[in-house]
Design a protein around this motif. Sequence first.
Motif, PDB file in Angstrom:
ATOM      1  N   VAL A   7       0.843  -1.198   0.000  1.00 12.84           N
ATOM      2  CA  VAL A   7       0.000   0.000   0.000  1.00 12.84           C
ATOM      3  C   VAL A   7       0.883   1.254   0.000  1.00 12.84           C
ATOM      4  O   VAL A   7       0.658   2.189  -0.782  1.00 12.84           O
ATOM      5  CB  VAL A   7      -0.936   0.010   1.231  1.00 12.84           C
ATOM      6  CG1 VAL A   7      -1.540   1.384   1.445  1.00 12.84           C
ATOM      7  CG2 VAL A   7      -2.031  -1.029   1.070  1.00 12.84           C
ATOM      8  N   THR A  14       1.388   6.600  -6.769  1.00  9.25           N
ATOM      9  CA  THR A  14       0.260   7.488  -7.051  1.00  9.25           C
ATOM     10  C   THR A  14       0.695   8.946  -6.980  1.00  9.25           C
ATOM     11  O   THR A  14       0.352   9.751  -7.832  1.00  9.25           O
ATOM     12  CB  THR A  14      -0.873   7.239  -6.033  1.00  9.25           C
ATOM     13  OG1 THR A  14      -1.196   5.861  -6.054  1.00  9.25           O
ATOM     14  CG2 THR A  14      -2.103   8.048  -6.375  1.00  9.25           C
ATOM     15  N   ARG A  79      -8.213  11.667   3.170  1.00 11.04           N
ATOM     16  CA  ARG A  79      -8.502  10.298   2.750  1.00 11.04           C
ATOM     17  C   ARG A  79      -9.841   9.835   3.323  1.00 11.04           C
ATOM     18  O   ARG A  79     -10.702   9.338   2.593  1.00 11.04           O
ATOM     19  CB  ARG A  79      -7.365   9.394   3.230  1.00 11.04           C
ATOM     20  CG  ARG A  79      -7.507   7.947   2.851  1.00 11.04           C
ATOM     21  CD  ARG A  79      -7.431   7.792   1.337  1.00 11.04           C
ATOM     22  NE  ARG A  79      -7.289   6.391   0.974  1.00 11.04           N
ATOM     23  CZ  ARG A  79      -8.281   5.520   0.955  1.00 11.04           C
ATOM     24  NH1 ARG A  79      -9.482   5.914   1.251  1.00 11.04           N
ATOM     25  NH2 ARG A  79      -8.074   4.263   0.626  1.00 11.04           N
ATOM     26  N   SER A  86     -17.532  10.400  -1.004  1.00  9.79           N
ATOM     27  CA  SER A  86     -17.776   9.763  -2.303  1.00  9.79           C
ATOM     28  C   SER A  86     -18.384   8.378  -2.152  1.00  9.79           C
ATOM     29  O   SER A  86     -18.838   7.786  -3.121  1.00  9.79           O
ATOM     30  CB  SER A  86     -16.465   9.645  -3.078  1.00  9.79           C
ATOM     31  OG  SER A  86     -15.657   8.656  -2.489  1.00  9.79           O
ATOM     32  N   GLY A  87     -18.367   7.859  -0.943  1.00 11.15           N
ATOM     33  CA  GLY A  87     -18.903   6.513  -0.727  1.00 11.15           C
ATOM     34  C   GLY A  87     -17.892   5.417  -1.013  1.00 11.15           C
ATOM     35  O   GLY A  87     -18.207   4.236  -0.907  1.00 11.15           O
ATOM     36  N   ALA A  90     -16.873   2.128   1.056  1.00 14.72           N
ATOM     37  CA  ALA A  90     -17.410   0.780   0.872  1.00 14.72           C
ATOM     38  C   ALA A  90     -16.345  -0.154   0.306  1.00 14.72           C
ATOM     39  O   ALA A  90     -16.209  -1.292   0.759  1.00 14.72           O
ATOM     40  CB  ALA A  90     -18.622   0.816  -0.051  1.00 14.72           C
ATOM     41  N   THR A  91     -15.558   0.329  -0.657  1.00 17.46           N
ATOM     42  CA  THR A  91     -14.563  -0.562  -1.251  1.00 17.46           C
ATOM     43  C   THR A  91     -13.346  -0.747  -0.334  1.00 17.46           C
ATOM     44  O   THR A  91     -12.595  -1.697  -0.494  1.00 17.46           O
ATOM     45  CB  THR A  91     -14.096  -0.069  -2.638  1.00 17.46           C
ATOM     46  OG1 THR A  91     -13.599   1.250  -2.512  1.00 17.46           O
ATOM     47  CG2 THR A  91     -15.231  -0.097  -3.635  1.00 17.46           C
ATOM     48  N   MET A  93     -13.875  -1.130   2.894  1.00 14.50           N
ATOM     49  CA  MET A  93     -14.383  -2.011   3.946  1.00 14.50           C
ATOM     50  C   MET A  93     -14.641  -3.440   3.482  1.00 14.50           C
ATOM     51  O   MET A  93     -14.898  -4.312   4.299  1.00 14.50           O
ATOM     52  CB  MET A  93     -15.660  -1.422   4.546  1.00 14.50           C
ATOM     53  CG  MET A  93     -15.375  -0.183   5.368  1.00 14.50           C
ATOM     54  SD  MET A  93     -16.850   0.482   6.150  1.00 14.50           S
ATOM     55  CE  MET A  93     -16.964  -0.525   7.617  1.00 14.50           C
ATOM     56  N   ASN A  98      -7.509  -3.798   8.466  1.00 11.44           N
ATOM     57  CA  ASN A  98      -7.951  -2.722   9.329  1.00 11.44           C
ATOM     58  C   ASN A  98      -7.905  -1.407   8.551  1.00 11.44           C
ATOM     59  O   ASN A  98      -6.884  -1.060   7.968  1.00 11.44           O
ATOM     60  CB  ASN A  98      -7.044  -2.651  10.556  1.00 11.44           C
ATOM     61  CG  ASN A  98      -7.508  -1.595  11.519  1.00 11.44           C
ATOM     62  OD1 ASN A  98      -7.373  -0.401  11.259  1.00 11.44           O
ATOM     63  ND2 ASN A  98      -8.079  -2.024  12.621  1.00 11.44           N
ATOM     64  N   LEU A  99      -9.030  -0.696   8.552  1.00  9.47           N
ATOM     65  CA  LEU A  99      -9.136   0.545   7.783  1.00  9.47           C
ATOM     66  C   LEU A  99      -8.034   1.534   8.123  1.00  9.47           C
ATOM     67  O   LEU A  99      -7.409   2.114   7.246  1.00  9.47           O
ATOM     68  CB  LEU A  99     -10.462   1.242   8.108  1.00  9.47           C
ATOM     69  CG  LEU A  99     -11.710   0.888   7.342  1.00  9.47           C
ATOM     70  CD1 LEU A  99     -12.790   1.904   7.677  1.00  9.47           C
ATOM     71  CD2 LEU A  99     -11.427   0.899   5.856  1.00  9.47           C
ATOM     72  N   LEU A 102      -4.603   0.702   7.122  1.00  7.28           N
ATOM     73  CA  LEU A 102      -4.489   0.983   5.689  1.00  7.28           C
ATOM     74  C   LEU A 102      -4.154   2.455   5.456  1.00  7.28           C
ATOM     75  O   LEU A 102      -3.219   2.786   4.714  1.00  7.28           O
ATOM     76  CB  LEU A 102      -5.806   0.622   4.996  1.00  7.28           C
ATOM     77  CG  LEU A 102      -5.956   1.036   3.527  1.00  7.28           C
ATOM     78  CD1 LEU A 102      -5.132   0.120   2.631  1.00  7.28           C
ATOM     79  CD2 LEU A 102      -7.415   1.019   3.095  1.00  7.28           C
ATOM     80  N   GLU A 106      -0.721   4.259   3.979  1.00 12.95           N
ATOM     81  CA  GLU A 106      -0.697   5.240   2.894  1.00 12.95           C
ATOM     82  C   GLU A 106       0.095   6.477   3.300  1.00 12.95           C
ATOM     83  O   GLU A 106       0.845   7.037   2.505  1.00 12.95           O
ATOM     84  CB  GLU A 106      -2.122   5.629   2.492  1.00 12.95           C
ATOM     85  CG  GLU A 106      -2.821   4.504   1.748  1.00 12.95           C
ATOM     86  CD  GLU A 106      -4.239   4.860   1.328  1.00 12.95           C
ATOM     87  OE1 GLU A 106      -4.700   5.976   1.631  1.00 12.95           O
ATOM     88  OE2 GLU A 106      -4.878   4.004   0.697  1.00 12.95           O
TER      89      GLU A 106
END
Lengths: 263, 327
Positions: A7, A14, A79, A86-87, A90-91, A93, A98-99, A102, A106
């Motif tokens: 990541v 990126t 982030r 933007s929703g 969901a991707t 989760m 662990n969010l 993650l 980053e």
Amino acid sequence: MKAYIYVAKMRIQTMMAYRVHVWTFLIMQCLLMAAVGFFWRAVYGGTEAAHGVSGDMMITYTVVSMLMSSLYYMGVEDRIADAVKSGSIATDMIKPINLFTLYFAEDIGNIIFNLFFSTIPMFIVALIIFGLPVPASTEHFWLFLASFVLGYGINWTFSATFALLAFSAIDLGPVFSIKYHFVNMLSGSIIPLWFFPEWLRNALYFLPFVYMYQEPLSIYIGKYTPEECLIKLGIQAVWFAGLMVVFAFAQNRATRRVLVQGG
Amino acid sequence: MPVIEVKHLKKQFKSVRKQKGLKGAVKGLFRPEKKIVTAVDDISFSIERGEIVGYIGPNGAGKSTTVKMMSGILRPTSGEILVNGISPVKDRKAVVKHLGVVFGQRTQLYWDLRLGESFELLKRIYDVPDEVYSENMAMMDEILDLKSIVDTPVRQLSLGQRMRGDLAAAMLHSPDVLFLDEPTIGLDVDAKHAIRRFIKEINETRKTTIILTTHDLGDIQELCKRIIIINKGVVIEDGSLDELIDRIAPYRQLVIDFYTEQHIEHPNAEIVSCEGSRTVYRFMKNEISAAALIEYIGGKAKIKDIRLEEASIDDIIRVAYSGGSTE
């Protein structure tokens, strides 16, 4: 662990995709650094020292503060806010990770990227304009590094906790920008607290902000003896641990209430 | 044991009611008027291993909300969900480990990087062994033609290519349950075809349990033996597609053009219209076969042309939706 390292690597890639952003940010930071540096030079004029700090020490303080701020890049705020707005949360989760680890991974990617594309170029510019920002002693330099890492921990945990607001309010508007300037002001990153009125200074020592910038920087320029430095590190560690507890509690609550926008 | 079990699922959101006009907007700024919206009211179903279930309903019926609750993204207000025997509320990570999810309206791929990078990351996240990874990639490449797009940055992919990438991403770790939330939305015929073929293939070869939400009834017709129709947060139909058709539209229409004006009656067929040389019959499938009817009429008069009309699946679904709302 492999995944989190990847990541960070992807984050660096990126960032590379946004070259214009990188260069403009660098130019902006260099200008700010030069402006603040010259400001202090002018303020000090012929004065030897104020509050036990000389003009040269103050310039060192400024340069190191700017270098620190390029590494204290808190991507976590935008982030989380973007993911909720933007929703796309969901991707994040649907993956068995662990969010927040993650998002932290980053930000590690962001630090590595900034080190090469912001901190080092700024260091070179500073070297040309103001000369080498020498630490008080080698010992002070190592103590500073430890304090810097703890300062990062405090800063990240605070920002991440703050960013959790995004889970309950969809549009935070300029809240993060207000917070950014608030922290800049109260942490002594531009104007050290010893120039503040006494009552405000005393009050600010009960908030975590001074432990992000002012205390690590004071260690660097040698405002404290090594023994005092260790005490400062201890206080930083307590703040860090405390904020971690608050963050753990808050993130548990926030993720329960997650809202996902759109279809 | 069912792979997915949902019992009395309910989800309510608090939402701020936007008030009318400038006065209302100012009022809303200080004292927002909150109301509770029930997205999912009472949904129960259970799904066995290897099923492909079409989960359909009009916009706002609560389909996506259900999918999000089943994948641990949203927390139900009440009710119970078990996926592979595990509750996503209690242990999200354990559930999603064996789950693949595709949201047609968003992507889990990294926008700025080449598609392959996202695959590499997922391989590490799910800890997919090298052999399994290359085996899966080869299998998916065959249907989804990934090799041609794997080195392209995701933002440069067409919608169809991106969806192929998203499907592959969801299947890389060989999940045994797959949630597809409108996977064919906005795609052209070719891309839809590839995606349906892929869904069929993995269901047949791997016994992957699939829940598919869609507005494209072609998807349903081609893929789903069973459909669950929901409306306003409750299940209004749950059964096989054929059964539903038989129940809602058990009749067919036979249009016959004669050479001259005719009026031929049959006890099992109702005459809908009779204009000039054209007669339209309606008959129940279970009472008489089309062949028998044609033979009978053909024996009485010379037939020029015939056409058999079946209620379209669109009509059936429309009836099902409105039937649910008038109850």
